[in-house]
Motif scaffolding. Structure first.
Motif, PDB file in Angstrom:
ATOM      1  N   ILE A   1      68.992  31.822 -42.367  1.00 54.17           N
ATOM      2  CA  ILE A   1      69.855  33.005 -42.345  1.00 54.17           C
ATOM      3  C   ILE A   1      69.018  34.264 -42.550  1.00 54.17           C
ATOM      4  CG2 ILE A   1      71.658  34.252 -43.609  1.00 54.17           C
ATOM      5  CD1 ILE A   1      73.065  31.664 -44.077  1.00 54.17           C
ATOM      6  N   VAL A   2      69.279  35.251 -41.742  1.00 59.72           N
ATOM      7  CA  VAL A   2      68.676  36.575 -41.931  1.00 59.72           C
ATOM      8  C   VAL A   2      69.831  37.538 -42.162  1.00 59.72           C
ATOM      9  CG1 VAL A   2      67.391  38.442 -40.845  1.00 59.72           C
ATOM     10  CG2 VAL A   2      66.696  36.071 -40.438  1.00 59.72           C
ATOM     11  N   GLU A   3      69.726  38.315 -43.222  1.00 56.91           N
ATOM     12  CA  GLU A   3      70.796  39.280 -43.498  1.00 56.91           C
ATOM     13  C   GLU A   3      70.222  40.690 -43.500  1.00 56.91           C
ATOM     14  OE1 GLU A   3      74.257  38.400 -46.247  1.00 56.91           O
ATOM     15  OE2 GLU A   3      73.220  39.963 -47.379  1.00 56.91           O
ATOM     16  N   LEU A   4      70.949  41.586 -42.862  1.00 55.82           N
ATOM     17  CA  LEU A   4      70.503  42.982 -42.749  1.00 55.82           C
ATOM     18  C   LEU A   4      71.634  43.861 -43.271  1.00 55.82           C
ATOM     19  CD1 LEU A   4      68.557  45.142 -41.382  1.00 55.82           C
ATOM     20  CD2 LEU A   4      69.942  44.825 -39.336  1.00 55.82           C
TER      21      LEU A   4
ATOM     22  N   VAL B   1      74.974  42.734 -41.556  1.00 56.83           N
ATOM     23  CA  VAL B   1      74.829  41.878 -40.372  1.00 56.83           C
ATOM     24  C   VAL B   1      74.179  40.575 -40.831  1.00 56.83           C
ATOM     25  CG1 VAL B   1      73.841  41.663 -38.057  1.00 56.83           C
ATOM     26  CG2 VAL B   1      74.479  43.924 -38.935  1.00 56.83           C
ATOM     27  N   THR B   2      74.867  39.459 -40.597  1.00 58.42           N
ATOM     28  CA  THR B   2      74.327  38.154 -40.985  1.00 58.42           C
ATOM     29  C   THR B   2      74.031  37.340 -39.731  1.00 58.42           C
ATOM     30  OG1 THR B   2      75.730  38.253 -42.958  1.00 58.42           O
ATOM     31  CG2 THR B   2      74.724  36.132 -42.443  1.00 58.42           C
ATOM     32  N   LEU B   3      72.797  36.908 -39.601  1.00 56.37           N
ATOM     33  CA  LEU B   3      72.351  36.153 -38.432  1.00 56.37           C
ATOM     34  C   LEU B   3      72.046  34.727 -38.889  1.00 56.37           C
ATOM     35  CD1 LEU B   3      69.821  38.934 -37.478  1.00 56.37           C
ATOM     36  CD2 LEU B   3      72.024  38.602 -36.378  1.00 56.37           C
ATOM     37  N   ASP B   4      72.657  33.765 -38.239  1.00 54.07           N
ATOM     38  CA  ASP B   4      72.560  32.381 -38.701  1.00 54.07           C
ATOM     39  C   ASP B   4      72.326  31.465 -37.504  1.00 54.07           C
ATOM     40  OD1 ASP B   4      72.846  29.923 -39.831  1.00 54.07           O
ATOM     41  OD2 ASP B   4      74.822  30.279 -40.710  1.00 54.07           O
TER      42      ASP B   4
ATOM     43  N   PHE C   1      73.805  30.068 -32.529  1.00 52.83           N
ATOM     44  CA  PHE C   1      73.282  31.281 -33.147  1.00 52.83           C
ATOM     45  C   PHE C   1      74.483  32.196 -33.380  1.00 52.83           C
ATOM     46  CE2 PHE C   1      71.741  35.701 -32.576  1.00 52.83           C
ATOM     47  CZ  PHE C   1      70.982  35.773 -33.730  1.00 52.83           C
ATOM     48  N   SER C   2      74.781  32.474 -34.637  1.00 54.67           N
ATOM     49  CA  SER C   2      75.964  33.283 -34.897  1.00 54.67           C
ATOM     50  C   SER C   2      75.609  34.605 -35.568  1.00 54.67           C
ATOM     51  CB  SER C   2      76.973  32.512 -35.753  1.00 54.67           C
ATOM     52  OG  SER C   2      76.461  32.331 -37.045  1.00 54.67           O
TER      53      SER C   2
END
Lengths: 155, 113
Positions: free
Chosen positions: A3-6, A66-69, A75-76
């Motif tokens: 998970i990458v969170e911005l 913004v959460t990238l998973d 890829f959500s």
């Protein structure tokens, strides 16, 4: 699961950063090159919409998240505007699908085009889309296939 | 990449050459340019988007706003674009029915004669 969170202040100048980060993470997650433009555009639209939700709200310093998973073969992207809103009813959600601008009429339709195109673009780009609102803010969740099979499954 | 704008007159039309990214941050600059041209009495505009790398709905909104302004003066706003990823956004939103989109400035000028 990675998970990458911005999180960013709700300012237009940060939307580009969100697009670049989302595209970079999507590429790393194995999203097909042909789909990356769609990911970039969709996350930009969702973030622009989120930034717009903060307009005219004085003393509102809640960030856009913004959460990238890339878990579970998908890829959500989840964009939370952080602005508390009443929860949407099922009927309203169904109505949202009809927000594509109606170009069959001139004149009045032009205003609709000008104001509602962000959601129209997202609706046109993303098959797996979920829009929710609540006390925690408005959330747009989108996903695309990731990994080697993505090019076959995305039309 | 930021937005670049330049204007010139050709074949009796005002060409607005746009480059870079048109998004929620940069679109106001394009809006200002179009408003300024209309205020100066330039009502037949051709927006050349061949050097545009990115366009979102905010940019589309600005173009629609420009079209409304020139139409109020019986003018026209045509686009030049051959990039598939940009054209796709016009198709998704149905705006291909609203804007004449041409493959080159020369064709745009010829078609409006």
């Amino acid at each position: 699961m990675a998970i990458v969170e911005l999180r960013f202040s709700a300012l237009p100048e940060h939307v580009r950063t969100a697009r670049l980060v989302a595209a970079a993470v999507a590429r790393r997650a194995g999203v097909a090159e042909t789909v990356l433009d769609e990911v970039r555009l969709a996350v930009g639209e969702a973030c622009s919409r989120a930034v717009g939700m903060h307009q005219d709200r004085v003393d509102d310093d809640r960030p856009v998240t913004v959460t990238l998973d890339d878990g579970n073969g998908r890829f959500s992207i989840e964009v939370n505007d952080g602005v508390p809103q009443p929860a949407l009813t099922e009927a309203a959600l169904a109505e949202g699908a009809g927000l594509m601008p109606d170009l069959s009429t001139n004149g009045a339709g032009m205003d609709v085009i000008e104001n509602e195109m962000g959601l129209a673009v997202i609706l046109g780009l993303v098959d797996d889309l979920d829009v929710r609102t609540g006390a925690e803010g408005g959330v747009i969740r989108m996903s695309w296939p990731s990994g080697a099979k993505s090019a076959e499954t995305v039309g | 990449m930021d937005l670049s704008l330049s204007t010139r007159t050709e074949g009796g039309r005002t060409i607005v050459e746009v480059g870079g990214e048109i998004d929620v941050y940069t679109a106001p600059k394009l809006r200002e340019q179009l408003v300024e041209l209309v205020n100066e009495g330039q009502f037949h505009l051709i927006v050349d988007m061949e050097a545009v790398d990115f366009l979102d709905s905010t940019g589309l909104g600005v173009l629609v706003g420009g079209l409304k302004r020139v139409r109020a003066h019986e003018g026209s706003l045509q686009l030049v674009c051959t990039q598939e990823r940009i054209l796709k956004i016009f198709r998704i939103t149905g705006l291909t029915k609203v804007f004449p989109i041409h493959p080159s400035v020369a064709v745009a000028i010829a078609s409006s004669d």
